[in-house]
Scaffold this motif. Sequence first.
Motif, short mmCIF file in Angstrom:
data_model
loop_
_atom_site.label_atom_id
_atom_site.label_comp_id
_atom_site.label_asym_id
_atom_site.label_seq_id
_atom_site.Cartn_x
_atom_site.Cartn_y
_atom_site.Cartn_z
N GLU A 36 0.82 -1.21 0.00
CA GLU A 36 0.00 0.00 0.00
C GLU A 36 0.86 1.26 0.00
OE1 GLU A 36 -3.77 2.06 2.33
OE2 GLU A 36 -2.80 0.30 3.24
N TRP A 37 2.03 1.22 0.66
CA TRP A 37 2.84 2.43 0.81
C TRP A 37 4.29 2.32 0.35
CZ3 TRP A 37 -0.44 5.96 0.93
CH2 TRP A 37 -1.63 5.84 1.66
N ALA A 134 3.89 9.19 2.95
CA ALA A 134 2.76 9.53 2.10
C ALA A 134 1.69 10.22 2.95
CB ALA A 134 2.18 8.28 1.44
N VAL A 135 1.08 11.23 2.39
CA VAL A 135 0.08 12.04 3.10
C VAL A 135 -1.00 11.16 3.73
CG1 VAL A 135 -1.75 13.77 2.79
CG2 VAL A 135 0.51 14.14 1.77
N GLU A 136 -1.45 10.15 3.02
CA GLU A 136 -2.53 9.29 3.53
C GLU A 136 -2.04 8.15 4.44
OE1 GLU A 136 -5.77 10.02 3.07
OE2 GLU A 136 -5.03 11.82 2.06
N ASN A 137 -0.74 8.00 4.59
CA ASN A 137 -0.19 6.93 5.43
C ASN A 137 -0.15 7.40 6.89
OD1 ASN A 137 1.25 4.90 6.66
ND2 ASN A 137 2.81 4.76 5.07
N GLU A 152 6.91 20.11 7.81
CA GLU A 152 7.54 21.16 7.01
C GLU A 152 6.86 21.37 5.66
OE1 GLU A 152 11.73 20.20 6.92
OE2 GLU A 152 11.99 20.98 8.94
N GLY A 153 5.87 20.55 5.36
CA GLY A 153 5.15 20.76 4.11
C GLY A 153 4.92 19.48 3.34
N THR A 154 4.37 19.67 2.16
CA THR A 154 4.00 18.55 1.31
C THR A 154 4.73 18.64 -0.03
OG1 THR A 154 1.81 18.48 2.32
CG2 THR A 154 2.04 17.39 0.18
N ILE A 155 5.24 17.52 -0.47
CA ILE A 155 5.81 17.42 -1.80
C ILE A 155 4.77 16.71 -2.67
CG2 ILE A 155 7.68 16.49 -3.22
CD1 ILE A 155 9.43 16.56 -0.71
N ARG A 156 4.30 17.42 -3.66
CA ARG A 156 3.26 16.86 -4.52
C ARG A 156 3.82 15.78 -5.44
NH1 ARG A 156 0.88 21.17 -7.88
NH2 ARG A 156 3.04 21.78 -8.09
N GLN A 157 3.03 14.73 -5.60
CA GLN A 157 3.38 13.61 -6.47
C GLN A 157 4.85 13.20 -6.28
OE1 GLN A 157 2.10 14.28 -10.52
NE2 GLN A 157 -0.04 14.41 -9.89
N ALA A 158 5.20 12.99 -5.03
CA ALA A 158 6.59 12.68 -4.67
C ALA A 158 7.01 11.26 -5.04
CB ALA A 158 6.78 12.89 -3.18
N HIS A 168 3.87 13.40 -0.50
CA HIS A 168 4.58 13.11 0.75
C HIS A 168 4.54 14.31 1.68
CE1 HIS A 168 7.52 9.62 -0.40
NE2 HIS A 168 6.26 9.30 -0.54
N THR A 169 4.35 14.03 2.96
CA THR A 169 4.53 15.04 4.00
C THR A 169 5.97 14.92 4.49
OG1 THR A 169 2.22 14.88 4.65
CG2 THR A 169 3.73 15.88 6.24
N VAL A 170 6.64 16.04 4.61
CA VAL A 170 8.02 16.07 5.09
C VAL A 170 8.01 16.55 6.54
CG1 VAL A 170 10.31 17.08 4.79
CG2 VAL A 170 8.88 16.61 2.79
N TYR A 171 8.61 15.76 7.41
CA TYR A 171 8.77 16.12 8.82
C TYR A 171 10.26 16.31 9.09
CZ TYR A 171 4.01 14.44 9.52
OH TYR A 171 2.66 14.26 9.45
N GLY A 172 10.58 17.29 9.90
CA GLY A 172 11.96 17.51 10.26
C GLY A 172 12.11 17.94 11.70
N VAL A 173 13.26 17.64 12.25
CA VAL A 173 13.60 18.13 13.58
C VAL A 173 15.08 18.53 13.55
CG1 VAL A 173 14.17 15.86 14.58
CG2 VAL A 173 13.41 17.72 16.07
N LEU A 174 15.38 19.65 14.16
CA LEU A 174 16.75 20.15 14.24
C LEU A 174 17.38 19.70 15.55
CD1 LEU A 174 16.10 23.82 13.08
CD2 LEU A 174 16.74 21.85 11.67
N ALA A 175 18.70 19.61 15.56
CA ALA A 175 19.40 19.20 16.77
C ALA A 175 19.04 20.12 17.94
CB ALA A 175 20.91 19.19 16.53
N SER A 176 18.95 21.41 17.67
CA SER A 176 18.64 22.37 18.75
C SER A 176 17.23 22.15 19.29
CB SER A 176 18.79 23.80 18.25
OG SER A 176 17.93 24.05 17.16
N GLU A 177 16.30 21.75 18.45
CA GLU A 177 14.93 21.47 18.90
C GLU A 177 14.88 20.15 19.66
OE1 GLU A 177 12.59 23.45 15.12
OE2 GLU A 177 13.25 21.36 15.00
N TRP A 178 15.60 19.15 19.17
CA TRP A 178 15.57 17.82 19.78
C TRP A 178 16.11 17.87 21.20
CZ3 TRP A 178 13.06 13.62 18.52
CH2 TRP A 178 13.42 12.38 19.06
#
Length: 181
Positions: A36-37, A134-137, A152-158, A168-178
Amino acid sequence: MFIHKIDDNVSLKLIELNDAERIFELTDKSRNYLKEWLPWLDFTKNVEDTKDFIRGCLKGYAENKSLNTVILFNGEIVGVAGFNSINWSNKTAYIGYWLGEEFQGKGIVTKVAKALTNYAFNHLNLNKVEIRAAVENKKSRSVPERLGFVNEGTIRQAEWLYDHYVDHTVYGVLASEWNEL
């Protein structure tokens, strides 16, 4: 053999050719679920295909471009996770993961993603970790959300999945945030 113990039940082990039969068995058993994914199931038809995948992982590790592990749950291989790629110029690692269907819902992947993120920041001295799904996953997206990653946003038809594109939805974390979490 290197094993990174996360807790009493979950560990990570550097992937190796000896793991091919179990990984293929797990892939084959969960094929319909994973399809599926994940876009590579049609290219994984036998153990030799899995060995080719592992050879690629080992080459990436030797070249310091990736780090792929098997997920051990109570000593049994239940999935694969790691840094699909490491961008040393930008000090960013990209986490990918999959788990056999019968091992879902136990919090395993969340523990693994947290351990990999800790490793990226505390041992590799990277600045950012990304997870894309994936956005729906919803199951896969819940992992970075639980860990406090920023959407951080969506990449269309990734990605092309057999007969259609998915965003796709992109998630990120920075060392300073972590370090603040």
